[in-house]
Design a protein around this motif. Structure first.
Motif, PDB file in Angstrom:
ATOM      1  N   ALA A 120       6.614   5.447  -9.562  1.00 20.01           N
ATOM      2  CA  ALA A 120       7.522   4.510  -8.884  1.00 20.01           C
ATOM      3  C   ALA A 120       8.837   5.188  -8.534  1.00 20.01           C
ATOM      4  O   ALA A 120       9.368   5.013  -7.425  1.00 20.01           O
ATOM      5  CB  ALA A 120       7.759   3.294  -9.780  1.00 20.01           C
ATOM      6  N   ARG A 121       9.394   6.014  -9.471  1.00 20.69           N
ATOM      7  CA  ARG A 121      10.662   6.697  -9.210  1.00 20.69           C
ATOM      8  C   ARG A 121      10.519   7.695  -8.065  1.00 20.69           C
ATOM      9  O   ARG A 121      11.360   7.763  -7.163  1.00 20.69           O
ATOM     10  CB  ARG A 121      11.146   7.407 -10.477  1.00 20.69           C
ATOM     11  N   VAL A 175       9.880   3.177  -5.120  1.00 17.34           N
ATOM     12  CA  VAL A 175       9.419   1.787  -5.058  1.00 17.34           C
ATOM     13  C   VAL A 175       9.419   1.204  -6.468  1.00 17.34           C
ATOM     14  O   VAL A 175       9.672   1.914  -7.452  1.00 17.34           O
ATOM     15  CB  VAL A 175       7.994   1.704  -4.449  1.00 17.34           C
ATOM     16  N   SER A 176       9.104  -0.054  -6.565  1.00 22.02           N
ATOM     17  CA  SER A 176       9.053  -0.715  -7.869  1.00 22.02           C
ATOM     18  C   SER A 176       7.729  -0.424  -8.580  1.00 22.02           C
ATOM     19  O   SER A 176       6.733  -0.017  -7.961  1.00 22.02           O
ATOM     20  CB  SER A 176       9.193  -2.229  -7.708  1.00 22.02           C
ATOM     21  N   HIS A 177       7.739  -0.662  -9.878  1.00 18.04           N
ATOM     22  CA  HIS A 177       6.523  -0.534 -10.696  1.00 18.04           C
ATOM     23  C   HIS A 177       5.427  -1.460 -10.165  1.00 18.04           C
ATOM     24  O   HIS A 177       4.240  -1.099 -10.102  1.00 18.04           O
ATOM     25  CB  HIS A 177       6.882  -0.889 -12.147  1.00 18.04           C
ATOM     26  N   GLN A 178       5.822  -2.676  -9.741  1.00 15.74           N
ATOM     27  CA  GLN A 178       4.853  -3.644  -9.230  1.00 15.74           C
ATOM     28  C   GLN A 178       4.183  -3.141  -7.947  1.00 15.74           C
ATOM     29  O   GLN A 178       2.982  -3.365  -7.727  1.00 15.74           O
ATOM     30  CB  GLN A 178       5.519  -4.998  -8.972  1.00 15.74           C
ATOM     31  N   THR A 179       4.960  -2.445  -7.108  1.00 14.50           N
ATOM     32  CA  THR A 179       4.380  -1.924  -5.863  1.00 14.50           C
ATOM     33  C   THR A 179       3.342  -0.848  -6.159  1.00 14.50           C
ATOM     34  O   THR A 179       2.279  -0.804  -5.522  1.00 14.50           O
ATOM     35  CB  THR A 179       5.489  -1.362  -4.958  1.00 14.50           C
ATOM     36  N   VAL A 180       3.635   0.019  -7.115  1.00  9.77           N
ATOM     37  CA  VAL A 180       2.656   1.031  -7.499  1.00  9.77           C
ATOM     38  C   VAL A 180       1.367   0.353  -7.995  1.00  9.77           C
ATOM     39  O   VAL A 180       0.244   0.744  -7.636  1.00  9.77           O
ATOM     40  CB  VAL A 180       3.217   1.960  -8.587  1.00  9.77           C
ATOM     41  N   THR A 219       4.643   2.584   2.968  1.00  8.43           N
ATOM     42  CA  THR A 219       4.856   2.459   1.520  1.00  8.43           C
ATOM     43  C   THR A 219       3.636   2.947   0.760  1.00  8.43           C
ATOM     44  O   THR A 219       3.747   3.671  -0.240  1.00  8.43           O
ATOM     45  CB  THR A 219       5.161   0.997   1.151  1.00  8.43           C
ATOM     46  N   VAL A 226       3.449   6.093  -2.018  1.00  4.86           N
ATOM     47  CA  VAL A 226       2.916   5.937  -3.378  1.00  4.86           C
ATOM     48  C   VAL A 226       1.738   6.880  -3.607  1.00  4.86           C
ATOM     49  O   VAL A 226       1.649   7.548  -4.650  1.00  4.86           O
ATOM     50  CB  VAL A 226       2.503   4.476  -3.630  1.00  4.86           C
TER      51      VAL A 226
END
Length: 332
Positions: free
Chosen positions: A5-6, A10-15, A29, A33
């Motif tokens: 994510a870092r 993006v956010s953890h949820q997106t991953v 996006t 990822v």
């Protein structure tokens, strides 16, 4: 996952959504990822990987809640074969093999994202459902009537019954009765058909016929009914009914096998230790389970399994059968 994510910004949820194959992710996006996953060598856990490729590694098994040796043993063999093939088996047990209960069980497994289903239920309701429904996952029926559905495996019930009747004919019996299973089961009808076919081939008329329900109690009732009949042999459609039948015959003064020979079907573990040890027909349930999983795996991978769908049962002669005797009945 936090490192991915870092790096991707993006956010953890997106991953998580990308890993799980969520459709509503912008292409740019998703690419960031996926590039981050490749750069970091990230390996998702098994569940996430399965979801990402739409593979759960799980198969469903539907079986009836029964103490009957055959269905219970087939269910266990299917589960063991699934494990050996690398699948996790999720089993749903139903009380009765009705269309409604079977439908609910199958729906439950489909919602649980199983890849395919093995149906261990030999009733007409199960076969009607398997033949007529359009399932979202492959379905294999573990029973012996290949005419009912193309994706079936099982034991050649007809040939097993013919072997049992032939054994009695070859011993010299000419008046051979039959205690069938419930005729709403294809296996019961096939065993009855085999008995009739073998007698016809020998030029013999069929003896008395009684329909049972697979239980020792129904076999006992059949034995009481047949005790006064002019028969010297009985082919019983399963071993549990044969146990009840032998007791009833002996109580009525008919010695087994001196007055009446008895053949069962299944070769339950107790058959060799009964008094007398029971002549029966052995079904290879382990092979049925293995073949069900092999056929299902072929359907899942798109590589049809070319192996035989029916296994051949084997007659196991023991001390409950002998040549007919002219001896008088044992006094009751």
């Amino acid at each position: 996952m936090a490192d991915v994510a870092r790096l991707a910004g993006v956010s953890h949820q997106t991953v998580s959504r990308v890993v799980n194959g969520h459709p509503h992710i912008r292409p740019a996006t998703r690419t960031r990822v996926e590039d981050a996953i490749a750069a970091l060598g990230y390996r998702p856990n098994g569940v996430a990987r399965a979801l990402a490729v739409r593979r759960s590694g799980t198969i469903g098994v539907v079986s009836t809640d029964t103490a009957l040796h055959g269905p219970a043993t087939v269910q266990r063999s299917v589960e063991e074969a699934a494990a050996r093939a690398g699948y996790v088996a999720t089993t749903v047990t139903i009380r009765e093999a009705t269309t409604d209960e079977l439908g609910r069980a199958l729906d439950r497994l489909v919602r649980a994202t199983v890849e395919g289903i093995v149906l261990v239920a030999g009733s007409d309701a199960a076969l009607t459902l398997a033949r007529g429904a359009d399932f979202p996952v492959p379905l294999v029926v573990a029973q012996g009537d290949l005419t009912a559905t193309g994706s079936a495996v099982g034991v050649d019930q007809l040939q097993g019954a013919r072997a049992a009747a032939r054994h009695l004919v070859e011993l010299g019996h000419t008046r051979i009765a039959h205690v069938s299973g419930p005729l709403g089961w294809p296996e019961a009808r096939a065993r009855r058909e085999g008995w009739l076919g073998e007698l016809a081939a020998a030029g013999l008329d069929a003896g008395p016929e009684i329909e049972g329900d697979w239980t020792p109690a129904s076999g006992y009732a059949a034995g009481l009914a047949l005790a006064p009949a002019d028969v010297t042999a009985v082919f019983v459609a399963n071993d549990h009914m044969a146990v009840g039948l032998v007791r009833a015959l002996v109580e009525a003064g008919r010695d087994v096998p001196r007055n009446v020979s008895v053949v069962g079907f299944d070769d339950i573990p107790e058959a060799a230790y009964l008094l007398p040890p029971l002549t029966t027909v052995r079904q290879d349930f382990a092979t049925v389970g293995r073949r069900a999983i092999e056929v299902l795996h072929g359907m899942l991978t798109g590589v049809p399994d070319p192996g035989p769908r029916l296994t051949t049962p084997v007659l196991v002669p023991r001390s409950s059968t002998a040549a007919p005797s002219t001896a008088v009945r044992v006094a009751s």
